[in-house]
Scaffold this active site. Structure first.
Site, PDB file in Angstrom:
ATOM      1  N   ASP A  93      21.481 -20.454   5.593  1.00 27.38           N
ATOM      2  CA  ASP A  93      22.117 -20.926   4.358  1.00 27.38           C
ATOM      3  C   ASP A  93      22.893 -19.781   3.720  1.00 27.38           C
ATOM      4  O   ASP A  93      22.585 -18.599   3.952  1.00 27.38           O
ATOM      5  CB  ASP A  93      21.039 -21.379   3.349  1.00 27.38           C
ATOM      6  CG  ASP A  93      20.257 -22.588   3.846  1.00 27.38           C
ATOM      7  OD1 ASP A  93      20.782 -23.321   4.705  1.00 27.38           O
ATOM      8  OD2 ASP A  93      19.124 -22.767   3.375  1.00 27.38           O
TER       9      ASP A  93
HETATM   10  N1  URA Z   1      15.339 -22.517   6.392  1.00 28.18           N
HETATM   11  C1  URA Z   1      16.040 -22.649   5.236  1.00 28.18           C
HETATM   12  O1  URA Z   1      15.620 -23.347   4.343  1.00 28.18           O
HETATM   13  N2  URA Z   1      17.183 -21.964   5.124  1.00 28.18           N
HETATM   14  C2  URA Z   1      17.683 -21.155   6.083  1.00 28.18           C
HETATM   15  O2  URA Z   1      18.734 -20.537   5.906  1.00 28.18           O
HETATM   16  C3  URA Z   1      16.944 -21.028   7.268  1.00 28.18           C
HETATM   17  C4  URA Z   1      15.783 -21.737   7.401  1.00 28.18           C
END
Ligand code: URA
Length: 242
Positions: free
Chosen positions: A103
């Site tokens: 993310d």
């Molecule tokens: N899980 C999440 O919630 N975000 C990420 O970026 C990776 C795994």
């Protein structure tokens, strides 16, 4: 193999740039200037030089990036800096792409490569490649949460595979904790959603390993390194064994 593909693979430039380099008579094949992009060469036996330097053929490249927050796991974007912007020209010429996504507000280990087969194997939901995260959490996670992770957490659209939750530090005063989470999938916002399902909130998320790859502490945010020959060997074995 066509000479222009060979030169792109060697990181001389993009297809267009390589054409220019050839026109400028900077490339020699077996000691003779070559200007045609279309000519075929044998990477194992022909000697190709760029401005007198012998070129070593490398079809696939592998980058391990410590992705900072605010950067998106994509190759292009109109609004945000992308992980590709943080790498070098070779990575862009060789068209590497991120193996999975983090993310925008997650930081840590991201593998980028132009090896599509390997990326596909590592991302396949059937393969269960382990990913290890360290998360700062608002709220205090409990043994009950550890057990729920172990069983697999029921989310709105799917039930996760069994996962490991380890509570590393608890700050009662701040009502927060630091945890380590190992998951074998990589669904959208998965870690944040698993923690939210336990009634707590991830406030900072870092990925520290993926399959056999680990983020070294000396790699600062935004820095990258090429994988070592040993790591590439591990990934290749890993793909074979997947
Ligand atoms: N899980 C999440 O919630 N975000 C990420 O970026 C990776 C795994």
């Amino acid at each position: 193999m066509r000479l222009d593909k060979f030169l792109v693979d060697c990181g001389v430039g993009s297809r267009t740039e390589v054409k220019q380099v050839l026109k400028q008579k900077k490339i020699q094949v077996n000691g003779k200037v070559e200007t045609s992009a279309k000519v075929h060469i044998d990477p194992d036996t022909d000697q190709v030089t760029y401005l007198g330097e012998k070129l070593l053929h490398e079809e696939f490249v592998y980058y391990l990036l410590n992705k900072p927050k605010g950067v998106i796991s994509a190759t292009e974007d109109d609004h945000h800096q992308t992980v590709l912007d943080l790498l070098d020209d070779t990575a862009r010429h060789k068209e590497v792409f991120p193996v999975g996504r983090l993310d925008i507000d997650t930081h840590g280990l991201l593998l980028l490569t132009n090896n599509g087969k390997l990326a596909h194997a590592m991302l396949s939901p059937k393969k269960h490649v382990d990913k290890l995260y360290r998360a700062q959490v608002a709220g205090i996670m409990t043994q009950e949460d550890v057990d729920r992770f172990k069983e697999g957490i029921v989310l709105k659209d799917f039930t996760t595979l069994p996962a490991e939750l380890e509570i590393l530090e608890v700050d009662q005063e701040a009502n927060s904790c630091l945890v380590q989470i190992r998951i074998a999938e990589g669904k959208f916002h998965q870690v944040k959603r698993m923690v939210a399902a336990c009634g707590k909130e991830v406030t900072d998320l870092e990925r520290i390993s993926m399959g056999p790859l680990n983020l070294n502490p000396s790699l600062e945010l935004g820095e990258w390194r090429r994988l070592t020959v040993e790591e590439i060997g591990l990934l290749t074995d890993f793909r074979v064994n997947l």
